[in-house]
Design a protein around this motif. Sequence first.
Motif, PDB file in Angstrom:
ATOM      1  N   ILE A  71       6.825  46.577   2.063  1.00  0.00           N
ATOM      2  CA  ILE A  71       6.708  45.525   2.777  1.00  0.00           C
ATOM      3  C   ILE A  71       7.018  44.199   2.027  1.00  0.00           C
ATOM      4  O   ILE A  71       7.151  43.290   2.636  1.00  0.00           O
ATOM      5  N   VAL A  72       6.641  44.147   0.857  1.00  0.00           N
ATOM      6  CA  VAL A  72       6.974  43.048  -0.004  1.00  0.00           C
ATOM      7  C   VAL A  72       8.585  42.757   0.123  1.00  0.00           C
ATOM      8  O   VAL A  72       9.071  41.688   0.252  1.00  0.00           O
ATOM      9  N   ARG A  73       9.264  44.013  -0.149  1.00  0.00           N
ATOM     10  CA  ARG A  73      10.713  43.742  -0.084  1.00  0.00           C
ATOM     11  C   ARG A  73      11.281  43.214   1.439  1.00  0.00           C
ATOM     12  O   ARG A  73      12.104  42.499   1.457  1.00  0.00           O
ATOM     13  N   GLY A  74      10.596  43.728   2.455  1.00  0.00           N
ATOM     14  CA  GLY A  74      10.931  43.383   3.818  1.00  0.00           C
ATOM     15  C   GLY A  74      10.840  42.017   3.933  1.00  0.00           C
ATOM     16  O   GLY A  74      11.574  41.036   4.532  1.00  0.00           O
ATOM     17  N   THR A  75       9.489  41.472   3.192  1.00  0.00           N
ATOM     18  CA  THR A  75       9.276  39.991   3.603  1.00  0.00           C
ATOM     19  C   THR A  75      10.210  38.957   2.866  1.00  0.00           C
ATOM     20  O   THR A  75      10.602  38.248   3.256  1.00  0.00           O
ATOM     21  N   VAL A  76      10.602  39.489   1.658  1.00  0.00           N
ATOM     22  CA  VAL A  76      11.569  38.523   0.931  1.00  0.00           C
ATOM     23  C   VAL A  76      12.812  38.784   1.629  1.00  0.00           C
ATOM     24  O   VAL A  76      13.462  37.589   1.730  1.00  0.00           O
ATOM     25  N   GLU A  77      13.187  40.058   2.002  1.00  0.00           N
ATOM     26  CA  GLU A  77      14.509  39.979   2.653  1.00  0.00           C
ATOM     27  C   GLU A  77      14.633  39.239   3.821  1.00  0.00           C
ATOM     28  O   GLU A  77      15.545  38.657   4.201  1.00  0.00           O
ATOM     29  N   GLN A  78      13.560  39.207   4.670  1.00  0.00           N
ATOM     30  CA  GLN A  78      13.584  38.426   5.834  1.00  0.00           C
ATOM     31  C   GLN A  78      13.728  37.069   5.785  1.00  0.00           C
ATOM     32  O   GLN A  78      14.052  36.404   6.598  1.00  0.00           O
ATOM     33  N   ALA A  79      13.184  36.530   4.457  1.00  0.00           N
ATOM     34  CA  ALA A  79      13.424  34.946   4.098  1.00  0.00           C
ATOM     35  C   ALA A  79      14.633  34.581   3.987  1.00  0.00           C
ATOM     36  O   ALA A  79      14.794  33.236   3.555  1.00  0.00           O
ATOM     37  N   ILE A  80      15.736  35.594   3.674  1.00  0.00           N
ATOM     38  CA  ILE A  80      16.910  34.947   3.288  1.00  0.00           C
ATOM     39  C   ILE A  80      17.759  34.513   4.353  1.00  0.00           C
ATOM     40  O   ILE A  80      17.973  35.489   5.486  1.00  0.00           O
ATOM     41  N   ARG A  81      18.574  33.531   4.159  1.00  0.00           N
ATOM     42  CA  ARG A  81      19.429  33.013   5.217  1.00  0.00           C
ATOM     43  C   ARG A  81      20.622  34.103   5.345  1.00  0.00           C
ATOM     44  O   ARG A  81      20.939  34.630   4.426  1.00  0.00           O
ATOM     45  N   PRO A  82      21.217  34.403   6.735  1.00  0.00           N
ATOM     46  CA  PRO A  82      22.395  35.379   6.770  1.00  0.00           C
ATOM     47  C   PRO A  82      23.659  35.051   5.750  1.00  0.00           C
ATOM     48  O   PRO A  82      23.975  36.104   5.060  1.00  0.00           O
TER      49      PRO A  82
END
Length: 606
Positions: free
Chosen positions: A551-562
């Motif tokens: 979940i931590v990885r998912g949250t970090v990844e979602q916040a990165i611009r494409p």
Amino acid sequence: MATVTSTIVSTDVVDSTVLRTRLGEERADLVFRQNQHALQEVVAAHSGRVVKTAGDGLLATFDSATDAVRATVAMQQRVSREADALRLRIGLAAGDVSWERGDCSGLPVVTAARLEAHADGGQILATGLVRQLAGDRSAATFRPVGQLTLKGLAEPVESFEVGWAPLADDRGTTARSTVPCPAAITVAPAFAFVGRLAERHELDRVWAAVKAGEPHVALIGAEAGAGKTRLAFEFARRCSAEGATVLLGVCDTELALPYQPWVQVLDHLVRAMPAELTGSLTEELAELSLLLPQLERLVPGLVRTPSADPETERYRLFSAVESVLADAARRWPTVVVLDDLHWAGAQTLAVLRLLARSGSATRLLVIGTFRDTGDEITDPLASCLADLRRTETTVRLRLGGLDGENVERFVASAVGHELDRPLREVAATIAEHSGGNAFYIGELWRHLVAGGVVAEGGDRWTVRTAALGVGVPDSVREVVGDRLTRLSPAARRLVELAAVAGQRVERQVLAIAAAQMGTGEVGDGLDELAEANLLSEVGGVLPTYQFVHAIVRGTVEQAIRPSAKARLHLQVAEALEDVHEADRRPVLAELARHFTAAAALGGPAK
Ligand SMILES: Nc1ncnc2c1ncn2[C@@H]1O[C@H](COP(=O)(O)OP(=O)(O)OP(=O)(O)O)[C@@H](O)[C@H]1O
Ligand SMILES: [Mg+2]
């Protein structure tokens, strides 16, 4: 001073001085140390807590009398298997005990110690109250031994002997599996395990059936972070403490290699197999070398005749997996944990279906976990679940949220003492905001500690209640996001790089990719990320870091611009190429994924 109701277990080694003389100091030291370690494992596997060790003895407390009784039986069984003729005496008592500075005192502590001193080698003595509390649930037998007059106690104590028998030993040698428990399952998590009594009970029931020769599949479904993995691991750890073989296969979001979790399961098993065994399963192992090329090195002389028909090939592979697992389960009851089945590919699930249907691996329990929220269940998983539901030996467990009482237990074990009113309020706030989601509960607790809303002073925790309301974020993403904003810019870039790389990343890959980005000191950044409880180091041949939770990885990844993400994928891919320059085969799938992602996100393709 806090007072709680507990069941106390006191153990000691009988005639330890005689044994020391017989074994010699050095050997005796080793044996006693190993014994202490084994007993501590048993305590942990039964949700108990070791209060202290003194000499060769040990004092432990349990919230549940049933767990305590089972633990003492498991201790005797464990010790009886060892060759050094060590013998234990054990006393059990229940009641209110007082806690101060991590130590407990009170009548039950004295009674347990006196009963232990009264017991013979190999004997377990318990008070009448322990018998009442544990009741039938412990499945143990209690033989009355009358009113015992114990030193230092004014009243005689109604006492019972708890019955136990050595574990069945089907090969005439050791009854304990010689396959080591996978490391990921043995590591103790940060917070004590709470609740899930009904589910544990159900798993116990299924496990008893498995040991009697009726294989089962137990499926644990729930939302992300509910505690599926933890329940499966806690249970598997307990089975391992009993002597079972435990195997683990984890499905990966990123690396959808065919059969990947089974490869992990079989690799671990085969590596632990003694030569006599690999010698008798040569045909099956030759078949498996399709999945595990390393087998050719481990077991020399394997020859496999390929078939032209892919269906036949698949059939042969499936039967080989089945035969090897059946062989393992014949030796010792075996638990296979398949974690994160929502990420499993069709082939992985096909093997699971086959195992469930054929039932030839008689003492095998497969525990599968998966996220059961609509968007996570893939078509192959849905049809696999439907198929499994038709077999009688499949049980489904659905985990709900932890209730208020269990959140209080969670907080109580985090602070290590009984909760006063303000701390109970904190627990209630956490319960309300988290909806009982275990991951969220832990994150909120850490958040409140980091923000100074709760603080440790002396040997107690106190609360700045006034700050409570303002200090609680509304979603998991917010808690993790908040931690991200506190990072230094370099650590922030590093964690984004790691998130793109995957759940696990080799330190060297990170370092090279970070250098390309101009991110300075990687070591400092990694320390900072470990301190912020985002990444943790995992042992391995190459230093590797992993996210504390998907979940931590998912949250970090979602916040990165494409666009930024495309660049990060490229940098990770190039770093991977660099690090694995000598032999890229093991990382080909990963490389392909990064280059494809980079291209799909609008970066330059390769
Ligand atoms: N019963 C419990 N008592 C204490 N802590 C728990 C409990 N269940 C889970 N946790 C903790 O909560 C966190 C999340 O649990 P876990 O990883 O098992 O969730 P999960 O359901 O497997 O999530 P995911 O779907 O992301 O894999 C972990 O840190 C775990 O140790
Ligand atoms: Mg999980």
